[in-house]
Design a protein around this motif. Structure first.
Motif, PDB file in Angstrom:
ATOM      1  N   SER A  33       0.823  -1.215   0.000  1.00  0.00           N
ATOM      2  CA  SER A  33       0.000   0.000   0.000  1.00  0.00           C
ATOM      3  C   SER A  33       0.851   1.257   0.000  1.00  0.00           C
ATOM      4  O   SER A  33       0.573   2.209  -0.749  1.00  0.00           O
ATOM      5  CB  SER A  33      -0.924   0.008   1.225  1.00  0.00           C
ATOM      6  N   PHE A  34       1.879   1.287   0.846  1.00  0.00           N
ATOM      7  CA  PHE A  34       2.766   2.445   0.881  1.00  0.00           C
ATOM      8  C   PHE A  34       3.478   2.618  -0.466  1.00  0.00           C
ATOM      9  O   PHE A  34       3.626   3.736  -0.951  1.00  0.00           O
ATOM     10  CB  PHE A  34       3.803   2.332   1.990  1.00  0.00           C
ATOM     11  N   GLY A  35       3.923   1.518  -1.040  1.00  0.00           N
ATOM     12  CA  GLY A  35       4.589   1.593  -2.338  1.00  0.00           C
ATOM     13  C   GLY A  35       3.683   2.174  -3.408  1.00  0.00           C
ATOM     14  O   GLY A  35       4.083   3.042  -4.181  1.00  0.00           O
ATOM     15  N   PHE A  36       2.447   1.705  -3.432  1.00  0.00           N
ATOM     16  CA  PHE A  36       1.490   2.219  -4.408  1.00  0.00           C
ATOM     17  C   PHE A  36       1.212   3.702  -4.166  1.00  0.00           C
ATOM     18  O   PHE A  36       1.218   4.505  -5.105  1.00  0.00           O
ATOM     19  CB  PHE A  36       0.186   1.416  -4.320  1.00  0.00           C
ATOM     20  N   ALA A  37       0.996   4.070  -2.904  1.00  0.00           N
ATOM     21  CA  ALA A  37       0.692   5.469  -2.577  1.00  0.00           C
ATOM     22  C   ALA A  37       1.871   6.384  -2.897  1.00  0.00           C
ATOM     23  O   ALA A  37       1.684   7.467  -3.467  1.00  0.00           O
ATOM     24  CB  ALA A  37       0.324   5.592  -1.096  1.00  0.00           C
ATOM     25  N   LEU A  72       8.984  -0.983  -3.059  1.00  0.00           N
ATOM     26  CA  LEU A  72       8.192  -1.331  -1.883  1.00  0.00           C
ATOM     27  C   LEU A  72       7.117  -2.371  -2.209  1.00  0.00           C
ATOM     28  O   LEU A  72       6.866  -3.277  -1.413  1.00  0.00           O
ATOM     29  CB  LEU A  72       7.556  -0.082  -1.274  1.00  0.00           C
ATOM     30  N   VAL A  73       6.481  -2.248  -3.365  1.00  0.00           N
ATOM     31  CA  VAL A  73       5.480  -3.244  -3.769  1.00  0.00           C
ATOM     32  C   VAL A  73       6.137  -4.612  -3.946  1.00  0.00           C
ATOM     33  O   VAL A  73       5.638  -5.626  -3.446  1.00  0.00           O
ATOM     34  CB  VAL A  73       4.746  -2.793  -5.055  1.00  0.00           C
ATOM     35  N   VAL A  74       7.261  -4.646  -4.637  1.00  0.00           N
ATOM     36  CA  VAL A  74       7.980  -5.914  -4.837  1.00  0.00           C
ATOM     37  C   VAL A  74       8.436  -6.478  -3.491  1.00  0.00           C
ATOM     38  O   VAL A  74       8.303  -7.678  -3.228  1.00  0.00           O
ATOM     39  CB  VAL A  74       9.171  -5.722  -5.803  1.00  0.00           C
ATOM     40  N   PHE A  75       8.929  -5.622  -2.619  1.00  0.00           N
ATOM     41  CA  PHE A  75       9.368  -6.058  -1.300  1.00  0.00           C
ATOM     42  C   PHE A  75       8.198  -6.620  -0.498  1.00  0.00           C
ATOM     43  O   PHE A  75       8.339  -7.611   0.215  1.00  0.00           O
ATOM     44  CB  PHE A  75      10.038  -4.896  -0.567  1.00  0.00           C
ATOM     45  N   GLY A  76       7.020  -5.995  -0.610  1.00  0.00           N
ATOM     46  CA  GLY A  76       5.826  -6.505   0.066  1.00  0.00           C
ATOM     47  C   GLY A  76       5.429  -7.882  -0.446  1.00  0.00           C
ATOM     48  O   GLY A  76       5.042  -8.756   0.333  1.00  0.00           O
ATOM     49  N   ILE A  77       5.531  -8.079  -1.759  1.00  0.00           N
ATOM     50  CA  ILE A  77       5.207  -9.386  -2.337  1.00  0.00           C
ATOM     51  C   ILE A  77       6.209 -10.440  -1.871  1.00  0.00           C
ATOM     52  O   ILE A  77       5.834 -11.550  -1.477  1.00  0.00           O
ATOM     53  CB  ILE A  77       5.161  -9.292  -3.877  1.00  0.00           C
ATOM     54  N   PHE A 116      15.337   0.596   2.728  1.00  0.00           N
ATOM     55  CA  PHE A 116      14.270   1.335   2.055  1.00  0.00           C
ATOM     56  C   PHE A 116      14.004   2.676   2.741  1.00  0.00           C
ATOM     57  O   PHE A 116      13.687   3.665   2.077  1.00  0.00           O
ATOM     58  CB  PHE A 116      12.990   0.515   1.973  1.00  0.00           C
ATOM     59  N   GLY A 117      14.122   2.710   4.050  1.00  0.00           N
ATOM     60  CA  GLY A 117      13.974   3.982   4.751  1.00  0.00           C
ATOM     61  C   GLY A 117      15.057   4.967   4.362  1.00  0.00           C
ATOM     62  O   GLY A 117      14.796   6.151   4.129  1.00  0.00           O
ATOM     63  N   LEU A 118      16.293   4.476   4.256  1.00  0.00           N
ATOM     64  CA  LEU A 118      17.394   5.343   3.841  1.00  0.00           C
ATOM     65  C   LEU A 118      17.233   5.804   2.391  1.00  0.00           C
ATOM     66  O   LEU A 118      17.600   6.934   2.050  1.00  0.00           O
ATOM     67  CB  LEU A 118      18.735   4.625   4.028  1.00  0.00           C
ATOM     68  N   LEU A 119      16.685   4.937   1.534  1.00  0.00           N
ATOM     69  CA  LEU A 119      16.451   5.332   0.145  1.00  0.00           C
ATOM     70  C   LEU A 119      15.381   6.410   0.021  1.00  0.00           C
ATOM     71  O   LEU A 119      15.380   7.166  -0.947  1.00  0.00           O
ATOM     72  CB  LEU A 119      16.039   4.114  -0.699  1.00  0.00           C
ATOM     73  N   SER A 120      14.488   6.480   0.982  1.00  0.00           N
ATOM     74  CA  SER A 120      13.435   7.490   0.906  1.00  0.00           C
ATOM     75  C   SER A 120      13.913   8.868   1.364  1.00  0.00           C
ATOM     76  O   SER A 120      13.299   9.875   1.033  1.00  0.00           O
ATOM     77  CB  SER A 120      12.219   7.063   1.715  1.00  0.00           C
TER      78      SER A 120
END
Length: 147
Positions: A33-37, A72-77, A116-120
């Motif tokens: 959800s976060f990735g999509f948003a 993030l979507v790929v990571f969630g999957i 991922f947090g550091l990438l953001s």
């Protein structure tokens, strides 16, 4: 007649395993959800910028919200696939009475979330400076002037 009462401890272990799986499921849904948003919000911001400035935004091909959102979507999957695999692995360990906890999956997930947090962070710090639009005064309609 055999005693068919279930082993309460084993039932509790299976229920704990299911709760852990459901926690990972919620985490994967949140990541997706976060990735999509994040991905869609970046597109929305560029469209708003283009509407106000009449200029296309310059997008870094590597560090942008769409790429972070896709990751993030790929990571969630991947998270839910690994959680299902781990759930099944623990299920059979409980059944065989041979459960051994492992710290490596927790450390890997922790490291991935930190990355991922550091990438953001660059997405939050690097901002395209919006060009200043000259403030124009409305032109007077010349047909209304009486001479």
């Amino acid at each position: 007649m055999r005693n068919k009462l279930p082993n309460i401890d084993r039932i509790r272990e299976h229920q704990a395993n299911e709760r852990t799986f459901l926690a990972w499921l919620r985490t994967s849904i949140a990541l997706i959800s976060f990735g999509f948003a994040i991905s869609r919000f970046g597109i929305f911001l560029r469209q708003i910028n283009a509407a106000f400035t009449q200029q296309e935004s310059i997008v870094n091909p590597l560090i942008n919200s769409e790429n972070l959102g896709i990751f993030l979507v790929v990571f969630g999957i991947i998270t839910i696939v690994l959680a299902a695999w781990r759930y099944n692995q623990i299920f059979w360990q409980i059944e065989q009475g041979d459960y051994r906890p492992k710290r490596l999956p927790v450390l890997i997930m922790t490291g991935a979330v930190i990355v991922f947090g550091l990438l953001s962070i660059p997405l939050l710090l690097i901002r395209n400076q919006l060009p200043q639009r000259p403030v124009s005064t409305p032109k007077q309609n010349q047909s209304f002037h009486i001479r």
